[in-house]
Design an enzyme around this catalytic site. Structure first.
Site, PDB file in Angstrom:
ATOM      1  N   ASP A  33       0.852  -1.202   0.000  1.00  0.00           N
ATOM      2  CA  ASP A  33       0.000   0.000   0.000  1.00  0.00           C
ATOM      3  C   ASP A  33       0.884   1.247   0.000  1.00  0.00           C
ATOM      4  OD1 ASP A  33      -3.223   0.459   1.156  1.00  0.00           O
ATOM      5  OD2 ASP A  33      -1.860   2.169   1.017  1.00  0.00           O
ATOM      6  N   LYS A  34       0.453   2.243  -0.721  1.00  0.00           N
ATOM      7  CA  LYS A  34       1.206   3.506  -0.797  1.00  0.00           C
ATOM      8  C   LYS A  34       0.996   4.365   0.450  1.00  0.00           C
ATOM      9  CE  LYS A  34       1.520   7.580  -3.830  1.00  0.00           C
ATOM     10  NZ  LYS A  34       0.938   8.232  -5.015  1.00  0.00           N
ATOM     11  N   THR A 124     -15.693  -1.626  -9.883  1.00  0.00           N
ATOM     12  CA  THR A 124     -16.863  -0.951  -9.316  1.00  0.00           C
ATOM     13  C   THR A 124     -18.040  -0.918 -10.301  1.00  0.00           C
ATOM     14  OG1 THR A 124     -17.702   1.221  -8.644  1.00  0.00           O
ATOM     15  CG2 THR A 124     -15.781   1.241 -10.062  1.00  0.00           C
ATOM     16  N   ASP A 125     -19.246  -0.868  -9.751  1.00  0.00           N
ATOM     17  CA  ASP A 125     -20.444  -0.771 -10.597  1.00  0.00           C
ATOM     18  C   ASP A 125     -20.558   0.595 -11.276  1.00  0.00           C
ATOM     19  OD1 ASP A 125     -21.161   0.824  -8.425  1.00  0.00           O
ATOM     20  OD2 ASP A 125     -23.150  -0.070  -8.162  1.00  0.00           O
ATOM     21  N   GLU A 126     -19.750   1.579 -10.813  1.00  0.00           N
ATOM     22  CA  GLU A 126     -19.854   2.929 -11.398  1.00  0.00           C
ATOM     23  C   GLU A 126     -19.504   2.933 -12.873  1.00  0.00           C
ATOM     24  OE1 GLU A 126     -18.590   6.385  -9.448  1.00  0.00           O
ATOM     25  OE2 GLU A 126     -19.229   5.676  -7.504  1.00  0.00           O
ATOM     26  N   TYR A 149     -13.265   9.391 -11.894  1.00  0.00           N
ATOM     27  CA  TYR A 149     -13.004   8.169 -11.118  1.00  0.00           C
ATOM     28  C   TYR A 149     -13.531   6.949 -11.870  1.00  0.00           C
ATOM     29  CZ  TYR A 149     -14.095   4.373  -7.880  1.00  0.00           C
ATOM     30  OH  TYR A 149     -14.228   3.126  -7.310  1.00  0.00           O
ATOM     31  N   LYS A 153     -11.488   3.734 -13.542  1.00  0.00           N
ATOM     32  CA  LYS A 153     -11.739   2.326 -13.161  1.00  0.00           C
ATOM     33  C   LYS A 153     -12.163   1.517 -14.388  1.00  0.00           C
ATOM     34  CE  LYS A 153     -11.841   0.558  -9.564  1.00  0.00           C
ATOM     35  NZ  LYS A 153     -10.801  -0.195  -8.786  1.00  0.00           N
ATOM     36  N   HIS A 275     -23.704  13.977 -11.447  1.00  0.00           N
ATOM     37  CA  HIS A 275     -24.122  13.038 -10.402  1.00  0.00           C
ATOM     38  C   HIS A 275     -24.981  11.897 -10.972  1.00  0.00           C
ATOM     39  CE1 HIS A 275     -25.806  12.875  -6.007  1.00  0.00           C
ATOM     40  NE2 HIS A 275     -25.255  11.739  -6.391  1.00  0.00           N
TER      41      HIS A 275
HETATM   42  P1  NAD Z   1      -9.995   3.388   0.015  1.00  0.00           P
HETATM   43  O1  NAD Z   1      -9.887   4.729  -0.608  1.00  0.00           O
HETATM   44  O2  NAD Z   1     -10.561   3.261   1.387  1.00  0.00           O
HETATM   45  O3  NAD Z   1      -8.543   2.698   0.049  1.00  0.00           O
HETATM   46  C1  NAD Z   1      -7.686   2.718  -1.041  1.00  0.00           C
HETATM   47  C2  NAD Z   1      -6.345   2.162  -0.587  1.00  0.00           C
HETATM   48  O4  NAD Z   1      -5.469   2.136  -1.729  1.00  0.00           O
HETATM   49  C3  NAD Z   1      -5.658   2.998   0.488  1.00  0.00           C
HETATM   50  O5  NAD Z   1      -5.107   2.175   1.481  1.00  0.00           O
HETATM   51  C4  NAD Z   1      -4.573   3.738  -0.279  1.00  0.00           C
HETATM   52  O6  NAD Z   1      -3.440   4.066   0.521  1.00  0.00           O
HETATM   53  C5  NAD Z   1      -4.235   2.714  -1.355  1.00  0.00           C
HETATM   54  N1  NAD Z   1      -3.618   3.334  -2.541  1.00  0.00           N
HETATM   55  C6  NAD Z   1      -4.058   4.418  -3.233  1.00  0.00           C
HETATM   56  N2  NAD Z   1      -3.218   4.701  -4.247  1.00  0.00           N
HETATM   57  C7  NAD Z   1      -2.245   3.754  -4.215  1.00  0.00           C
HETATM   58  C8  NAD Z   1      -1.103   3.501  -5.011  1.00  0.00           C
HETATM   59  N3  NAD Z   1      -0.767   4.289  -6.051  1.00  0.00           N
HETATM   60  N4  NAD Z   1      -0.333   2.432  -4.704  1.00  0.00           N
HETATM   61  C9  NAD Z   1      -0.632   1.627  -3.650  1.00  0.00           C
HETATM   62  N5  NAD Z   1      -1.686   1.841  -2.846  1.00  0.00           N
HETATM   63  C10 NAD Z   1      -2.499   2.886  -3.127  1.00  0.00           C
HETATM   64  O7  NAD Z   1     -10.780   2.496  -1.034  1.00  0.00           O
HETATM   65  P2  NAD Z   1     -11.907   1.375  -0.815  1.00  0.00           P
HETATM   66  O8  NAD Z   1     -13.207   2.033  -0.669  1.00  0.00           O
HETATM   67  O9  NAD Z   1     -11.424   0.420   0.201  1.00  0.00           O
HETATM   68  O10 NAD Z   1     -11.876   0.690  -2.275  1.00  0.00           O
HETATM   69  C11 NAD Z   1     -10.977  -0.372  -2.562  1.00  0.00           C
HETATM   70  C12 NAD Z   1     -11.198  -0.839  -3.983  1.00  0.00           C
HETATM   71  O11 NAD Z   1     -12.549  -1.271  -4.142  1.00  0.00           O
HETATM   72  C13 NAD Z   1     -10.968   0.232  -5.037  1.00  0.00           C
HETATM   73  O12 NAD Z   1     -10.373  -0.364  -6.165  1.00  0.00           O
HETATM   74  C14 NAD Z   1     -12.378   0.717  -5.375  1.00  0.00           C
HETATM   75  O13 NAD Z   1     -12.449   1.226  -6.680  1.00  0.00           O
HETATM   76  C15 NAD Z   1     -13.156  -0.574  -5.230  1.00  0.00           C
HETATM   77  N6  NAD Z   1     -14.578  -0.400  -4.893  1.00  0.00           N
HETATM   78  C16 NAD Z   1     -14.945   0.381  -3.826  1.00  0.00           C
HETATM   79  C17 NAD Z   1     -16.298   0.479  -3.503  1.00  0.00           C
HETATM   80  C18 NAD Z   1     -16.773   1.321  -2.334  1.00  0.00           C
HETATM   81  O14 NAD Z   1     -17.967   1.502  -2.179  1.00  0.00           O
HETATM   82  N7  NAD Z   1     -15.889   1.815  -1.470  1.00  0.00           N
HETATM   83  C19 NAD Z   1     -17.250  -0.195  -4.270  1.00  0.00           C
HETATM   84  C20 NAD Z   1     -16.830  -0.978  -5.348  1.00  0.00           C
HETATM   85  C21 NAD Z   1     -15.485  -1.085  -5.638  1.00  0.00           C
HETATM   86  O1  DAU Z   2     -20.728   2.344  -6.543  1.00  0.00           O
HETATM   87  C1  DAU Z   2     -19.472   2.041  -6.025  1.00  0.00           C
HETATM   88  C2  DAU Z   2     -18.749   3.311  -5.689  1.00  0.00           C
HETATM   89  O2  DAU Z   2     -19.375   3.867  -4.555  1.00  0.00           O
HETATM   90  C3  DAU Z   2     -17.272   3.119  -5.428  1.00  0.00           C
HETATM   91  O3  DAU Z   2     -16.656   2.640  -6.595  1.00  0.00           O
HETATM   92  C4  DAU Z   2     -16.620   4.429  -4.991  1.00  0.00           C
HETATM   93  O4  DAU Z   2     -15.262   4.216  -4.664  1.00  0.00           O
HETATM   94  C5  DAU Z   2     -17.347   4.960  -3.795  1.00  0.00           C
HETATM   95  O5  DAU Z   2     -16.815   6.214  -3.436  1.00  0.00           O
HETATM   96  C6  DAU Z   2     -18.848   5.065  -4.066  1.00  0.00           C
HETATM   97  O6  DAU Z   2     -19.147   6.164  -4.972  1.00  0.00           O
HETATM   98  P1  DAU Z   2     -20.377   7.161  -4.706  1.00  0.00           P
HETATM   99  O7  DAU Z   2     -20.100   8.435  -5.376  1.00  0.00           O
HETATM  100  O8  DAU Z   2     -21.669   6.494  -4.973  1.00  0.00           O
HETATM  101  O9  DAU Z   2     -20.226   7.280  -3.099  1.00  0.00           O
HETATM  102  P2  DAU Z   2     -20.310   8.522  -2.104  1.00  0.00           P
HETATM  103  O10 DAU Z   2     -20.275   7.953  -0.728  1.00  0.00           O
HETATM  104  O11 DAU Z   2     -19.346   9.603  -2.438  1.00  0.00           O
HETATM  105  O12 DAU Z   2     -21.771   9.080  -2.383  1.00  0.00           O
HETATM  106  C7  DAU Z   2     -22.908   8.252  -2.238  1.00  0.00           C
HETATM  107  C8  DAU Z   2     -24.126   9.070  -2.608  1.00  0.00           C
HETATM  108  O13 DAU Z   2     -24.327  10.085  -1.622  1.00  0.00           O
HETATM  109  C9  DAU Z   2     -24.000   9.794  -3.926  1.00  0.00           C
HETATM  110  O14 DAU Z   2     -25.270   9.833  -4.557  1.00  0.00           O
HETATM  111  C10 DAU Z   2     -23.581  11.209  -3.539  1.00  0.00           C
HETATM  112  C11 DAU Z   2     -24.281  11.398  -2.200  1.00  0.00           C
HETATM  113  N1  DAU Z   2     -23.578  12.272  -1.215  1.00  0.00           N
HETATM  114  C12 DAU Z   2     -22.289  12.019  -0.945  1.00  0.00           C
HETATM  115  C13 DAU Z   2     -21.589  12.793  -0.042  1.00  0.00           C
HETATM  116  C14 DAU Z   2     -20.134  12.523   0.271  1.00  0.00           C
HETATM  117  C15 DAU Z   2     -24.264  13.305  -0.601  1.00  0.00           C
HETATM  118  O15 DAU Z   2     -25.464  13.521  -0.837  1.00  0.00           O
HETATM  119  N2  DAU Z   2     -23.576  14.068   0.306  1.00  0.00           N
HETATM  120  C16 DAU Z   2     -22.267  13.879   0.605  1.00  0.00           C
HETATM  121  O16 DAU Z   2     -21.691  14.630   1.425  1.00  0.00           O
END
Ligand code: NAD
Ligand code: DAU
Length: 342
Positions: A33-34, A124-126, A149, A153, A275
């Site tokens: 991890d970075k 991700t589903d995005e 983003y 992805k 959005h």
């Molecule tokens: P996060 O932001 O909490 O963590 C990301 C991690 O990656 C951190 O520990 C960061 O230090 C590390 N990182 C970032 N850049 C790096 C680099 N250049 N080299 C090495 N390490 C690096 O993310 P998360 O929410 O845990 O998501 C993890 C994975 O799952 C991502 O690929 C994200 O796209 C995917 N994902 C997330 C969600 C969600 O809802 N959070 C949903 C679907 C998929």
């Molecule tokens: O769908 C998977 C993705 O979900 C992941 O790949 C991303 O890493 C993760 O960040 C997430 O993306 P979203 O943009 O859906 O998540 P976020 O939590 O930023 O926002 C969720 C919803 O809530 C979105 O419709 C925006 C809204 N929102 C978000 C924030 C931070 C608000 O209304 N207010 C806020 O302050």
């Protein structure tokens, strides 16, 4: 099994490492991890002295260092490392392209040349873009990413696909919906709303609050990844989701009730540019072919999440204070320093 996990200091990665080592105590993990702002080793504090867990600070886009690490023999790579927050990608997308596209290529390239027999790329589903009412994305749906983003992805997913098509390198890609649960950084909707509500601050709701997300409890995602690692087919793509999209405002009202706070804290603010209105996933393939189904419904998951944040106010204070980052700069800055300890 000897597994290399990238991004294991983040939210899902740290939950996955904990889950995986508990389910497979004979396995070992190297966490690469970075340690960006989102990486926090405190998320895995209890593993610091475990004999089957190691950590190395490394950037997935640093080809030379990745090469050094991957040449050690691994049975599988689980690739989480990414820049993940949509709002940050709107403010500036360069890091997203660097880590998510170039970093994924760097990992795939090293893994292929060193013949790592399994590569699980966490997507991700995005990438499917916004769904119409009643519509659910399937694995063969078109990709229409709308934020920098999501586009980065999607680029990573396409590289993963190309490694299978071109080299028959056995990469599997998963696309999961919005995760929530313990250790999520308080910039994402659910932990941000919990943190603000606990402090009595306003809860900023983008637009009309009717955007829908298909929330999945992080433990269900980790179990799905574990199953895919075991039973997924090389070159295949699997959606992972709960299957019931919920409007943001409904999630926020549920949180306010769990935290015993008034709806008066809700504040509608300017919408996020571009959005996406609705994310919704069809998950028949993983259910049928891998034998996974989600187990934690939204009410149970939110209850567990709120309890965790309430019981871990120290973690939240340290994350918001950012002290952990100064510590890393002091202890993990020099390249190779941590590699030598491997
Ligand atoms: P996060 O932001 O909490 O963590 C990301 C991690 O990656 C951190 O520990 C960061 O230090 C590390 N990182 C970032 N850049 C790096 C680099 N250049 N080299 C090495 N390490 C690096 O993310 P998360 O929410 O845990 O998501 C993890 C994975 O799952 C991502 O690929 C994200 O796209 C995917 N994902 C997330 C969600 C969600 O809802 N959070 C949903 C679907 C998929
Ligand atoms: O769908 C998977 C993705 O979900 C992941 O790949 C991303 O890493 C993760 O960040 C997430 O993306 P979203 O943009 O859906 O998540 P976020 O939590 O930023 O926002 C969720 C919803 O809530 C979105 O419709 C925006 C809204 N929102 C978000 C924030 C931070 C608000 O209304 N207010 C806020 O302050």
């Amino acid at each position: 099994m000897k597994v290399l996990v990238t991004g294991g200091a983040g939210f899902i990665g740290s939950n996955f490492i904990r889950y995986f080592l508990k389910s497979h105590p004979d396995s070992s993990i190297l966490n690469l991890d970075k340690l960006t702002y989102a990486g926090n080793l405190e998320n895995l504090a209890e593993l610091q002295t475990a004999l089957n867990y190691r950590f190395v600070r490394c950037d997935v886009a640093d080809a030379a260092q990745v090469e050094q690490i991957v040449q050690e023999r691994f049975d599988a790579i689980v690739h989480f490392a990414a820049e993940t927050h949509v709002d940050r990608s709107i403010a500036g997308g360069r890091e997203f392209v660097q880590t998510n596209v170039l970093g994924t290529f760097t990992m795939l390239d090293a893994a292929r040349r060193h013949r790592v027999p399994r590569f699980l790329h966490v997507g991700t589903d995005e990438v499917y873009g916004s769904m119409k009412p009643g519509e659910f994305a399937r694995e063969d749906s078109a990709i229409e990413p709308n934020s920098p983003y999501a586009a980065s992805k999607a680029g990573a997913d396409l590289l993963a696909r190309s490694f299978w098509q071109t080299y028959q390198y056995p990469v599997i890609t998963t696309r999961c919906s919005n995760n929530y649960g313990p250790y999520q950084f308080p910039e994402k909707l659910i932990p941000l709303m919990i943190a603000n509500a606990i402090e009595g601050k306003k809860l900023p709701v983008y637009g009309d609050g009717l955007n829908e997300r298909d929330w999945i409890f992080v433990e269900d995602h980790c179990r799905a990844l574990d199953r895919v690692l075991e039973a997924g087919l090389p070159g295949e793509l699997y959606n992972i989701g709960y299957g019931q999209p919920v409007a943001n405002i409904e999630i926020i009202r549920k949180l306010l009730r769990l935290l015993d706070r008034s709806d008066d804290l809700i504040e509608y603010v300017k919408d996020r540019p571009g959005h996406d209105r609705r994310y919704a996933l069809g998950t028949e393939r993983i259910q049928r072919e891998v034998g996974w189904a989600p187990a934690v419904d939204i009410d149970e998951g939110l209850k567990r999440t709120v309890e965790w944040y309430r019981g871990n106010s120290g973690w939240m204070a340290r994350v918001c204070g950012g002290e952990y980052q100064a510590y890393y700069e002091k202890h993990y800055t020099r390249r190779g320093e941590t590699l030598a300890a491997l």
